[in-house]
Design an enzyme around this catalytic site. Structure first.
Site, PDB file in Angstrom:
ATOM      1  N   SER A 128     -10.344 -20.090  56.938  1.00 31.81           N
ATOM      2  CA  SER A 128     -10.951 -21.404  56.736  1.00 31.81           C
ATOM      3  C   SER A 128     -10.358 -22.441  57.680  1.00 31.81           C
ATOM      4  O   SER A 128      -9.159 -22.451  57.937  1.00 31.81           O
ATOM      5  CB  SER A 128     -10.705 -21.836  55.286  1.00 31.81           C
ATOM      6  OG  SER A 128     -10.911 -23.220  55.153  1.00 31.81           O
ATOM      7  N   TYR A 152     -15.344 -25.983  59.735  1.00 28.66           N
ATOM      8  CA  TYR A 152     -15.884 -27.224  59.186  1.00 28.66           C
ATOM      9  C   TYR A 152     -16.107 -28.118  60.386  1.00 28.66           C
ATOM     10  O   TYR A 152     -15.180 -28.430  61.130  1.00 28.66           O
ATOM     11  CB  TYR A 152     -14.937 -27.850  58.150  1.00 28.66           C
ATOM     12  CG  TYR A 152     -15.206 -27.314  56.767  1.00 28.66           C
ATOM     13  CD1 TYR A 152     -16.502 -27.242  56.279  1.00 28.66           C
ATOM     14  CD2 TYR A 152     -14.176 -26.871  55.961  1.00 28.66           C
ATOM     15  CE1 TYR A 152     -16.774 -26.735  55.027  1.00 28.66           C
ATOM     16  CE2 TYR A 152     -14.441 -26.362  54.700  1.00 28.66           C
ATOM     17  CZ  TYR A 152     -15.743 -26.297  54.243  1.00 28.66           C
ATOM     18  OH  TYR A 152     -16.019 -25.793  53.010  1.00 28.66           O
ATOM     19  N   THR A 178     -19.956 -23.544  58.445  1.00 27.07           N
ATOM     20  CA  THR A 178     -20.379 -23.823  57.064  1.00 27.07           C
ATOM     21  C   THR A 178     -21.208 -25.091  57.031  1.00 27.07           C
ATOM     22  O   THR A 178     -20.733 -26.167  57.425  1.00 27.07           O
ATOM     23  CB  THR A 178     -19.145 -23.938  56.152  1.00 27.07           C
ATOM     24  OG1 THR A 178     -18.448 -22.701  56.226  1.00 27.07           O
ATOM     25  CG2 THR A 178     -19.539 -24.222  54.712  1.00 27.07           C
ATOM     26  N   LYS A 260     -23.301 -20.432  57.649  1.00 25.21           N
ATOM     27  CA  LYS A 260     -22.958 -20.118  56.255  1.00 25.21           C
ATOM     28  C   LYS A 260     -23.539 -21.181  55.328  1.00 25.21           C
ATOM     29  O   LYS A 260     -23.349 -22.375  55.559  1.00 25.21           O
ATOM     30  CB  LYS A 260     -21.439 -20.063  56.114  1.00 25.21           C
ATOM     31  CG  LYS A 260     -20.932 -19.784  54.704  1.00 25.21           C
ATOM     32  CD  LYS A 260     -19.445 -19.476  54.713  1.00 25.21           C
ATOM     33  CE  LYS A 260     -18.893 -19.178  53.333  1.00 25.21           C
ATOM     34  NZ  LYS A 260     -18.595 -20.372  52.544  1.00 25.21           N
ATOM     35  N   HIS A 284     -22.002 -21.341  48.246  1.00 27.59           N
ATOM     36  CA  HIS A 284     -20.596 -21.752  48.215  1.00 27.59           C
ATOM     37  C   HIS A 284     -19.970 -21.409  46.853  1.00 27.59           C
ATOM     38  O   HIS A 284     -19.157 -22.159  46.320  1.00 27.59           O
ATOM     39  CB  HIS A 284     -20.509 -23.259  48.492  1.00 27.59           C
ATOM     40  CG  HIS A 284     -19.267 -23.708  49.219  1.00 27.59           C
ATOM     41  ND1 HIS A 284     -19.247 -23.966  50.565  1.00 27.59           N
ATOM     42  CD2 HIS A 284     -18.007 -23.941  48.785  1.00 27.59           C
ATOM     43  CE1 HIS A 284     -18.023 -24.363  50.918  1.00 27.59           C
ATOM     44  NE2 HIS A 284     -17.241 -24.335  49.852  1.00 27.59           N
TER      45      HIS A 284
HETATM   46  C1  LIG Z   1     -10.872 -22.535  46.385  1.00 33.98           C
HETATM   47  C2  LIG Z   1     -12.023 -22.306  47.313  1.00 33.98           C
HETATM   48  C3  LIG Z   1     -11.961 -22.821  48.589  1.00 33.98           C
HETATM   49  C4  LIG Z   1     -13.005 -22.578  49.486  1.00 33.98           C
HETATM   50  N1  LIG Z   1     -12.886 -23.054  50.743  1.00 33.98           N
HETATM   51  C5  LIG Z   1     -13.879 -22.807  51.625  1.00 33.98           C
HETATM   52  C6  LIG Z   1     -13.747 -23.225  52.972  1.00 33.98           C
HETATM   53  O1  LIG Z   1     -12.743 -23.797  53.357  1.00 33.98           O
HETATM   54  N2  LIG Z   1     -14.784 -22.980  53.807  1.00 33.98           N
HETATM   55  C7  LIG Z   1     -15.936 -22.326  53.399  1.00 33.98           C
HETATM   56  O2  LIG Z   1     -16.842 -22.120  54.193  1.00 33.98           O
HETATM   57  N3  LIG Z   1     -16.049 -21.892  52.138  1.00 33.98           N
HETATM   58  C8  LIG Z   1     -15.061 -22.119  51.250  1.00 33.98           C
HETATM   59  N4  LIG Z   1     -15.182 -21.649  49.975  1.00 33.98           N
HETATM   60  C9  LIG Z   1     -16.385 -20.881  49.595  1.00 33.98           C
HETATM   61  C10 LIG Z   1     -16.208 -19.390  49.897  1.00 33.98           C
HETATM   62  O3  LIG Z   1     -16.167 -19.131  51.267  1.00 33.98           O
HETATM   63  C11 LIG Z   1     -17.357 -18.558  49.305  1.00 33.98           C
HETATM   64  O4  LIG Z   1     -18.592 -19.055  49.782  1.00 33.98           O
HETATM   65  C12 LIG Z   1     -17.364 -18.547  47.792  1.00 33.98           C
HETATM   66  O5  LIG Z   1     -16.060 -18.549  47.261  1.00 33.98           O
HETATM   67  C13 LIG Z   1     -18.124 -17.289  47.341  1.00 33.98           C
HETATM   68  O6  LIG Z   1     -18.236 -17.236  45.989  1.00 33.98           O
HETATM   69  P1  LIG Z   1     -17.249 -16.429  45.010  1.00 33.98           P
HETATM   70  O7  LIG Z   1     -16.012 -17.243  44.903  1.00 33.98           O
HETATM   71  O8  LIG Z   1     -18.038 -16.384  43.766  1.00 33.98           O
HETATM   72  O9  LIG Z   1     -17.001 -15.064  45.624  1.00 33.98           O
HETATM   73  C14 LIG Z   1     -14.150 -21.853  49.066  1.00 33.98           C
HETATM   74  C15 LIG Z   1     -14.192 -21.328  47.778  1.00 33.98           C
HETATM   75  C16 LIG Z   1     -13.151 -21.535  46.896  1.00 33.98           C
HETATM   76  C17 LIG Z   1     -13.221 -20.915  45.546  1.00 33.98           C
HETATM   77  C1  LIG Z   2     -14.128 -30.097  51.059  1.00 31.57           C
HETATM   78  C2  LIG Z   2     -14.142 -28.692  50.594  1.00 31.57           C
HETATM   79  C3  LIG Z   2     -13.220 -27.821  51.355  1.00 31.57           C
HETATM   80  C4  LIG Z   2     -12.845 -26.577  50.649  1.00 31.57           C
HETATM   81  C5  LIG Z   2     -14.025 -25.918  50.078  1.00 31.57           C
HETATM   82  O1  LIG Z   2     -14.880 -25.479  50.791  1.00 31.57           O
HETATM   83  C6  LIG Z   2     -14.164 -25.774  48.669  1.00 31.57           C
HETATM   84  O2  LIG Z   2     -13.287 -26.191  47.921  1.00 31.57           O
HETATM   85  O3  LIG Z   2     -15.182 -25.227  48.230  1.00 31.57           O
END
Ligand SMILES: Cc1cc2nc3c(=O)[nH]c(=O)nc-3n(C[C@H](O)[C@H](O)[C@H](O)COP(=O)(O)O)c2cc1C
Ligand SMILES: CCCCC(=O)C(=O)O
Length: 389
Positions: A128, A152, A178, A260, A284
């Site tokens: 990320s 991002y 994303t 994404k 997401h």
């Molecule tokens: C704590 C957390 C942080 C995340 N941070 C990002 C991120 O920085 N960039 C991004 O594209 N997606 C981020 N995501 C989304 C994940 O890439 C992904 O799309 C999502 O977790 C998929 O669903 P799942 O948790 O049910 O497997 C984040 C998800 C979580 C739970």
């Molecule tokens: C501003 C969101 C950054 C991390 C992220 O993608 C998430 O928490 O889902």
């Protein structure tokens, strides 16, 4: 002979002969509760939470559960091969670790531990932009293992250009951009605790270490950390972006680019016309648009629109091997998994993430075999029925 991921099953039983049992549950849906018990509600609330009342996260699960596998018999599944080619890269199985930022809230070794786990198991790690560890440090922890970078897309062009150059230099081969997070959604669990990791400087490591980011500050980060955090908050995403802006990324990144957060087939067509290489069908993990279409319900139409012009990946709600089977049967080339590995990390560091990867792929391997398939390529819509459709 390809590796049989299902062998993990007998490894566990045989270890049991000497009294050893797995340190973490093999039903990964139990990890969230365990992590909450261990780490307390603050950080886990951020990871587990979703947008609004949670309806999108629930819909993601319901859309996968509603689809049921129709197993076939007597089809020689003795030798199996889970390997696939995605974005021109050979992968040992159709799985990658989703970009999850701010992992230091789960474990001090954060992204480096998750990346080492992915490298040890041979699955791609997607780092990320909002990681708690600078990208160069994570790359170093991985040797030459497969890694992709999630962008991002900042307001400041020079920061984006600098991120792309740094990622390229650090050996990240594919870029995931994303698009579903130009603003942070309404997330009641975080609001009710008034907890946002970024305001504590977590998830800003790539920015604070970036010369182009630093150039926008009046004082160095260590002299005025609060101003640096506020500068990050103001520029890390850009709600003003439109499709023609993708040209800038195409010009500045020579590897595959994947968008994404695509859910509408017309957006997949636009991605193809813009010269993109793939899309991730994703909401997401239910963290952005409350009331959104479930990712699995959006997948078939995106797959159809993509035709053979785009690679289609999938995430949001994958918790088991049969979920992977279903996403592939609906047309995804591979899936990403997010929260389960974050919990694995929180509970047992690198070993916990490896446990999650091995459980998912052992269960997928067994589901594939028991349903009459020896390879992911033979999966298709005929392998599923939709209940109450
Ligand atoms: C704590 C957390 C942080 C995340 N941070 C990002 C991120 O920085 N960039 C991004 O594209 N997606 C981020 N995501 C989304 C994940 O890439 C992904 O799309 C999502 O977790 C998929 O669903 P799942 O948790 O049910 O497997 C984040 C998800 C979580 C739970
Ligand atoms: C501003 C969101 C950054 C991390 C992220 O993608 C998430 O928490 O889902």
């Amino acid at each position: 002979m390809a590796k049989h991921w299902a062998d993990f099953q007998y490894e566990i039983y045989l270890n049991g002969m000497t009294g050893a049992v797995p340190r973490l549950p093999t039903d990964l849906t139990r990890l969230e509760e365990l992590t909450e018990q261990r780490l307390g509600p603050g950080p886990v609330g951020y990871v587990a939470g979703s947008a609004g009342s949670g309806s999108t996260a629930r819909a993601n699960r319901a859309a996968l559960d509603r689809r049921r596998i129709v197993p076939r018999m007597l089809r020689d599944v003795h030798e199996r091969d889970l390997s696939v080619e995605v974005l021109g890269r050979p992968l040992p199985a159709p799985l990658a670790l989703a970009p999850v930022g701010v992992l230091s809230i789960m474990h001090p070794d954060a992204e480096s531990a998750a990346a080492r786990a992915a490298a040890a198991q041979g699955v791609p790690y997607i780092l990320s932009s909002a990681s708690s560890t600078p990208m160069e440090q994570v790359a170093e922890a991985m040797g030459d293992a497969e890694r992709w970078f999630q962008l991002y897309w900042a307001k400041d062009r020079e920061v984006t250009r600098s991120f792309l150059n740094r990622a390229k230099a650090a050996g990240f081969t594919a870029l995931l951009v994303t698009l579903d997070t130009p603003l942070l959604a309404w997330r009641p669990r975080d609001l009710d605790q008034a907890y946002l990791p970024f305001l504590h400087g977590v998830g800003t490591a790539n920015y604070f270490s970036d010369p182009a980011f630093q150039a926008g500050l009046a004082k160095p980060v260590h002299e005025d950390p609060n101003a640096a955090v506020m500068h990050f908050v103001g520029m890390f995403a850009d709600p003003g972006k439109t499709w023609p802006d993708l040209e800038f990324l195409r010009e500045n990144w020579d590897g595959p680019i994947v968008l994404k957060g695509i859910l509408h087939p017309d957006d997949a067509r636009r991605a193809a016309s813009a010269g993109m290489d793939g899309v991730v069908v994703s909401n997401h993990g239910g963290r952005q648009v409350a009331g959104s279409v479930a990712a699995a319900d959006a997948l078939p139409r995106v797959v159809e629109a993509a035709g053979d012009r785009l690679s289609v990946l999938f995430d949001s709600g994958v918790r088991t091997g049969d979920d992977i089977f279903k996403a592939l049967a609906l047309g995804a080339e591979a899936v990403l998994v997010g929260r389960p590995y974050a919990y694995g990390l929180g509970l047992d560091g690198q070993a916990g993430v490896e446990h999650v990867i091995r459980c998912l792929l052992a269960e997928f391997d067994l589901t594939l075999a028991l349903s009459g398939h020896a390879r992911p390529a033979t999966l298709g819509p005929d392998d599923l029925i939709e209940e109450n459709a």
